[in-house]
Design a protein around this motif. Structure first.
Motif: not given
Ligand code: DHE
Length: 560
Positions: A50, A166, A194-195, A197, A210, A237, A239, A294, A296, A440, A515, A548, A550
């Motif tokens: 990631g 999640t 990940h998310i 929507r 993922r 990641r 949608i 990343a 969308i 966040f 977490w 996360g 939502f």
């Molecule tokens: Fe995220 C959003 C990528 C690690 C929880 N994360 C996003 C988005 C991206 C992204 C591109 C925006 C999506 C969108 O809006 O369309 N995140 C990545 C990574 O590449 C990264 C750094 C490493 C990985 O291996 O994935 C990463 N992210 C994490 C975590 O470790 C988190 C803290 C816990 C988890 O569940 O994996 C995490 N990411 C989140 C959350 C959102 C998020 C909760 C949405 C936030 C929101 O309020 O909309």
């Protein structure tokens, strides 16, 4: 219509791991047995890809190729690579983390696994296979056909206040009733969702794992459940759906990390319709083989999606009126694009370019870059937060992974009562002192508070706490709430990272996830936003690694 079993394509990590094949022929790093390589590939994909990329070219994390060279700012060629760092240095970096933002893995991986990973990354990266439209169609499964779905809501839930949570390490999503705080259902989804929507209608929840598995949850069923699934990539990641008037939920779009591409699907069945590669040229004019998708988001002003391409720094506006003849506007910004959210007017989308320490703002009305704002190190807004600053008018806020501040950027408004603040637009008007390791931030139009977490802070107490400011007077000292202590859960060796503040639909409660360790029973702690007192601790043996959350109404209407 071909409806084949999702199992036939074998979702999950084993696929990517098994597919990472022959590169070991040129192995120049420490010797590893076939079994060790398999184990390391799986861990790399789950825990490392990631941030560092499948090809290990680096993004949020550093380049992890055995050899690399690049020019520094003065033009001098610098060399590095994991082989040069060597086994014992790599073990220390993985175990204890670095000041540069790499987290410690000594509470996630065993000593043997850390040693294994150090060996693995000194060997050349494995290149996983592509994933075509046909592969995606083969994985596609409609569990409840559209004609067999209810025509009205079949339960008595207040859908606006459902939270899709999640459960990261169990590959599930918990649907929690925000009114009663009871778990409505826990549904199987992709790995480490990940998310979530929400559809424009508010009826469906779209979640992406993922492992690229998209699940469509129908909230109108008597017991909300998954009604369609598809796998669009090996690693993904993001949608969203089409939200512009006349196109509401006609299409869904999901972005892949590997392969670097996005897929446009039918909104109510998830049938994949079109796959578009994002490989191409960076804003610096260089070819990149792995430009991942990343964030969308769907525009409200035009029938377009804003698709942010991480490694190229290009922001795509994808017009979905005619997907056979797809029109795309490509806007150069900065690297590496990550997460972002709307300003209060929902005309400008602000996205973090985290390797450049900038926030890029796209004007979805003109289809042009509105601003590139310099901010502190490694901005990480989540969706950011909008409020009216007592001195500077409408602002959008981002936290930082690499700095101990929250940054406030002035955003434009057509409202004449904010005309006096125009001079500040797209400037950083204030940095509020926070603590490092923030992921966040959140507020709500009905709230007088501003919340920020710090789950990546190396200090256990701080990682388990959140900070809250009074929006009327940001100079007042922040309240620091220790969420882990407030939960009343027994202490654990693993840090219970307090992560992702999310408001209830009415803006009166703030939900924080703890977490914890990958097998520990954990909790969501619900605070009363007015008093900052704990209102409820939602826990259950199945509440494992919540991250996360939502809220249906807030996510559907982009309220933050
Ligand atoms: Fe995220 C959003 C990528 C690690 C929880 N994360 C996003 C988005 C991206 C992204 C591109 C925006 C999506 C969108 O809006 O369309 N995140 C990545 C990574 O590449 C990264 C750094 C490493 C990985 O291996 O994935 C990463 N992210 C994490 C975590 O470790 C988190 C803290 C816990 C988890 O569940 O994996 C995490 N990411 C989140 C959350 C959102 C998020 C909760 C949405 C936030 C929101 O309020 O909309």
């Amino acid at each position: 219509m071909k409806v084949s079993s999702i199992g036939a394509v074998a979702f999950g990590l084993t696929v990517i791991a098994a597919a990472m094949g022959s590169a070991f022929a040129q192995n120049a790093g420490p010797a590893m047995s076939a079994e060790e390589k398999e184990q390391a590939k799986k861990i790399y994909f789950e825990r490392c890809a990631g941030c560092h990329g499948v090809l290990r070219k680096g993004a949020t994390g550093k380049n992890l190729e055995p050899h690399w060279s690049k020019k520094d700012a003065s033009g001098k060629v610098t060399e590095g690579g994991t082989l040069k760092l060597g086994q014992s240095r790599l073990e220390k970096i993985i175990g204890y983390g670095t000041d540069g933002g790499m987290v410690n893995f000594d509470d996630i991986l065993t000593k043997e696994e850390i040693s294994l990973m150090s060996k693995y990354i000194q060997n050349p990266p494995d290149v996983p296979p592509e994933f075509s439209l046909k592969d995606q169609l083969d994985s596609w499964k409609v569990i409840v056909a559209v004609k067999d779905r209810p025509t009205k809501q079949m339960n008595k839930l207040n859908l606006n206040n459902i939270f899709s949570v999640t459960l990261r390490d169990t590959g599930e999503v918990a649907l929690v009733d925000g009114d009663t705080k009871k778990i409505v259902n826990i549904v199987k989804t992709g790995y480490a969702v990940h998310i979530s929507r929400i559809s424009a209608s508010g009826r469906y929840v779209y979640v992406i794992g993922r492992d690229g598995r998209v699940s469509l949850i129908d909230l109108w069923l008597e017991k909300p459940a998954v009604v369609a699934e598809v796998k669009i990539a090996f690693d993904a990641r993001s949608i969203d759906t089409s939200k512009f008037k006349g196109f509401e939920d006609k299409y869904a779009i999901a972005g892949g990390y590997w392969p670097p591409q996005y897929t446009i699907m039918d909104g109510d069945t998830l049938k994949p319709l079109k796959v578009v590669s994002t490989r191409g040229i960076t804003v610096d004019g260089e070819y990149h083989p792995e430009p991942r998708v990343a964030s969308i988001v769907s525009s409200f002003i035009k029938p377009e999606w804003v698709v942010n391409i991480k490694e190229t720094g290009q922001i795509l506006l994808v017009d979905y009126t005619d997907i056979e003849n797809l029109k795309t506007t490509t806007i150069g910004s900065a690297k590496f694009l990550h997460d972002g959210g709307w300003d209060a007017s929902k005309r400008y989308f602000l996205v973090a370019a985290n390797a450049s320490n900038k926030i890029a703002a796209v004007d979805t009305k003109t289809g042009k870059l509105a601003a590139l704002v310099d901010v502190a190190k490694i901005p990480h807004p989540g969706r950011g937060a909008n409020f009216v600053h007592p001195q500077f008018g409408p602002v959008w806020a981002t936290g930082h992974l690499g700095a101990d501040v929250v940054t406030l950027i002035s955003t434009p408004s057509d409202d004449p009562k904010f005309a006096q603040y125009k001079q500040h637009n797209w400037k950083v008007v204030q940095e509020i002192k926070h603590m490092p390791g923030n992921l966040f931030v959140k507020t709500h139009p009905a709230s007088k508070h501003f919340w920020a977490d710090a789950p990546q802070n190396p200090d256990k107490d701080l990682a388990e706490s959140v900070a809250v400011w009074d929006l009327k007077d940001l100079s007042k000292p922040k309240a620091v709430l220790n969420v882990a202590k407030d939960s009343g859960l027994p202490p654990t060796k693993a840090v219970k990272r307090a992560v992702h503040p999310e408001y209830s639909a009415d803006g009166k409660e703030v939900w924080i996830s703890l977490w914890g360790g990958k097998t520990d029973q954990s909790a969501i702690v619900v605070y009363d936003d007015a008093t900052l007192k704990v209102k409820k601790v939602i826990t259950d043996p199945k509440m494992i690694t919540p991250t996360g959350k939502f809220n249906v109404y807030n996510t559907q209407h982009d309220i933050y």
